[in-house]
Design a protein around this motif. Sequence first.
Motif, PDB file in Angstrom:
ATOM      1  N   GLN A   1     -29.265  14.625   4.930  1.00 28.68           N
ATOM      2  CA  GLN A   1     -29.700  13.979   6.154  1.00 28.68           C
ATOM      3  C   GLN A   1     -31.222  13.880   6.133  1.00 28.68           C
ATOM      4  OE1 GLN A   1     -27.456  13.911   9.211  1.00 28.68           O
ATOM      5  NE2 GLN A   1     -28.978  13.120  10.588  1.00 28.68           N
ATOM      6  N   LEU A   2     -31.721  12.705   6.457  1.00 27.38           N
ATOM      7  CA  LEU A   2     -33.167  12.491   6.529  1.00 27.38           C
ATOM      8  C   LEU A   2     -33.627  12.649   7.967  1.00 27.38           C
ATOM      9  CD1 LEU A   2     -33.470   9.274   4.335  1.00 27.38           C
ATOM     10  CD2 LEU A   2     -34.096  11.585   3.679  1.00 27.38           C
ATOM     11  N   ASN A   3     -34.580  13.540   8.191  1.00 29.09           N
ATOM     12  CA  ASN A   3     -35.122  13.665   9.537  1.00 29.09           C
ATOM     13  C   ASN A   3     -36.410  12.848   9.647  1.00 29.09           C
ATOM     14  OD1 ASN A   3     -37.354  15.283   8.662  1.00 29.09           O
ATOM     15  ND2 ASN A   3     -36.039  17.084   8.680  1.00 29.09           N
TER      16      ASN A   3
ATOM     17  N   LEU B   1     -46.644  21.662  -2.221  1.00 30.43           N
ATOM     18  CA  LEU B   1     -45.485  22.423  -1.783  1.00 30.43           C
ATOM     19  C   LEU B   1     -44.911  21.810  -0.511  1.00 30.43           C
ATOM     20  CD1 LEU B   1     -43.752  25.029  -2.187  1.00 30.43           C
ATOM     21  CD2 LEU B   1     -45.347  26.171  -0.638  1.00 30.43           C
ATOM     22  N   ILE B   2     -43.604  21.629  -0.479  1.00 24.90           N
ATOM     23  CA  ILE B   2     -42.929  21.148   0.724  1.00 24.90           C
ATOM     24  C   ILE B   2     -41.844  22.146   1.093  1.00 24.90           C
ATOM     25  CG2 ILE B   2     -43.376  18.698   0.366  1.00 24.90           C
ATOM     26  CD1 ILE B   2     -40.543  18.442  -0.747  1.00 24.90           C
ATOM     27  N   LYS B   3     -41.506  22.153   2.359  1.00 20.00           N
ATOM     28  CA  LYS B   3     -40.461  23.053   2.832  1.00 20.00           C
ATOM     29  C   LYS B   3     -39.329  22.272   3.434  1.00 20.00           C
ATOM     30  CE  LYS B   3     -43.612  26.790   3.516  1.00 20.00           C
ATOM     31  NZ  LYS B   3     -43.792  28.066   4.006  1.00 20.00           N
TER      32      LYS B   3
ATOM     33  N   SER C   1     -46.015   3.977   0.657  1.00 21.52           N
ATOM     34  CA  SER C   1     -46.877   2.883   1.125  1.00 21.52           C
ATOM     35  C   SER C   1     -48.225   2.872   0.408  1.00 21.52           C
ATOM     36  CB  SER C   1     -47.092   2.978   2.641  1.00 21.52           C
ATOM     37  OG  SER C   1     -47.910   4.087   2.957  1.00 21.52           O
ATOM     38  N   LYS C   2     -48.594   3.991  -0.190  1.00 23.85           N
ATOM     39  CA  LYS C   2     -49.834   4.078  -0.958  1.00 23.85           C
ATOM     40  C   LYS C   2     -49.630   3.653  -2.411  1.00 23.85           C
ATOM     41  CE  LYS C   2     -51.750   7.861   1.777  1.00 23.85           C
ATOM     42  NZ  LYS C   2     -52.142   9.275   1.781  1.00 23.85           N
ATOM     43  N   GLY C   3     -48.411   3.251  -2.743  1.00 23.57           N
ATOM     44  CA  GLY C   3     -48.135   2.779  -4.087  1.00 23.57           C
ATOM     45  C   GLY C   3     -47.550   3.810  -5.029  1.00 23.57           C
ATOM     46  N   PHE C   4     -47.279   4.999  -4.527  1.00 24.27           N
ATOM     47  CA  PHE C   4     -46.646   6.009  -5.376  1.00 24.27           C
ATOM     48  C   PHE C   4     -45.214   5.590  -5.696  1.00 24.27           C
ATOM     49  CE2 PHE C   4     -50.089   8.506  -3.620  1.00 24.27           C
ATOM     50  CZ  PHE C   4     -50.462   9.317  -4.674  1.00 24.27           C
TER      51      PHE C   4
ATOM     52  N   SER D   1     -41.248  10.002   7.568  1.00 24.00           N
ATOM     53  CA  SER D   1     -42.682   9.745   7.708  1.00 24.00           C
ATOM     54  C   SER D   1     -43.440  10.148   6.440  1.00 24.00           C
ATOM     55  CB  SER D   1     -43.220  10.512   8.917  1.00 24.00           C
ATOM     56  OG  SER D   1     -44.602  10.347   9.020  1.00 24.00           O
ATOM     57  N   PHE D   2     -43.121  11.294   5.918  1.00 24.28           N
ATOM     58  CA  PHE D   2     -43.731  11.815   4.699  1.00 24.28           C
ATOM     59  C   PHE D   2     -43.485  10.848   3.542  1.00 24.28           C
ATOM     60  CE2 PHE D   2     -43.250  14.473   0.876  1.00 24.28           C
ATOM     61  CZ  PHE D   2     -44.459  15.135   0.859  1.00 24.28           C
ATOM     62  N   TYR D   3     -42.260  10.416   3.398  1.00 23.84           N
ATOM     63  CA  TYR D   3     -41.863   9.517   2.312  1.00 23.84           C
ATOM     64  C   TYR D   3     -42.585   8.174   2.440  1.00 23.84           C
ATOM     65  CZ  TYR D   3     -38.704   7.425  -1.131  1.00 23.84           C
ATOM     66  OH  TYR D   3     -38.181   6.823  -2.235  1.00 23.84           O
TER      67      TYR D   3
END
Length: 131
Positions: A1-3, A129-131, A15-18, A8-10
């Motif tokens: 599930q995407l919260n 690092l992400i949680k 959007s920056k081209g990554f 927003s993070f993704y």
Amino acid sequence: QLNDAMISFYKEYTSKGFTPIVVTNQPQISFGILDFETLDKIHCRIQELLSKRDLITIFKFLICPHHPHTGFKNELNYFKFSCSCRKPNIGLFNELERFLIVDKKESIMFGDTKRDEEFASNCGVNFQLIK
């Protein structure tokens, strides 16, 4: 599930081209509790969830099915060895570089484990690092 926070993070980074690429250890395959068909269905579902939200889909999923430890009930012996592709080894990164030019200085590895951080360091890319 995407919260909302994950979306927003993704969006921020794509959007920056990554280019979103997933690098993942999947020892459950070697344990005999996950097969490639099911893993492919999971990856397809991830792509579907991203697409439904008008997000850029994952460019490539790179997986390591190996695991060196034995003794699991349904293990698959042909995946039971130490390999160069299991993070934090860089075999999957080397595979990525065979078909994509990677700007290591601009690349960011997002991960939630020490192994991910070690992988990023071994590859010479930044780590977050992400949680």
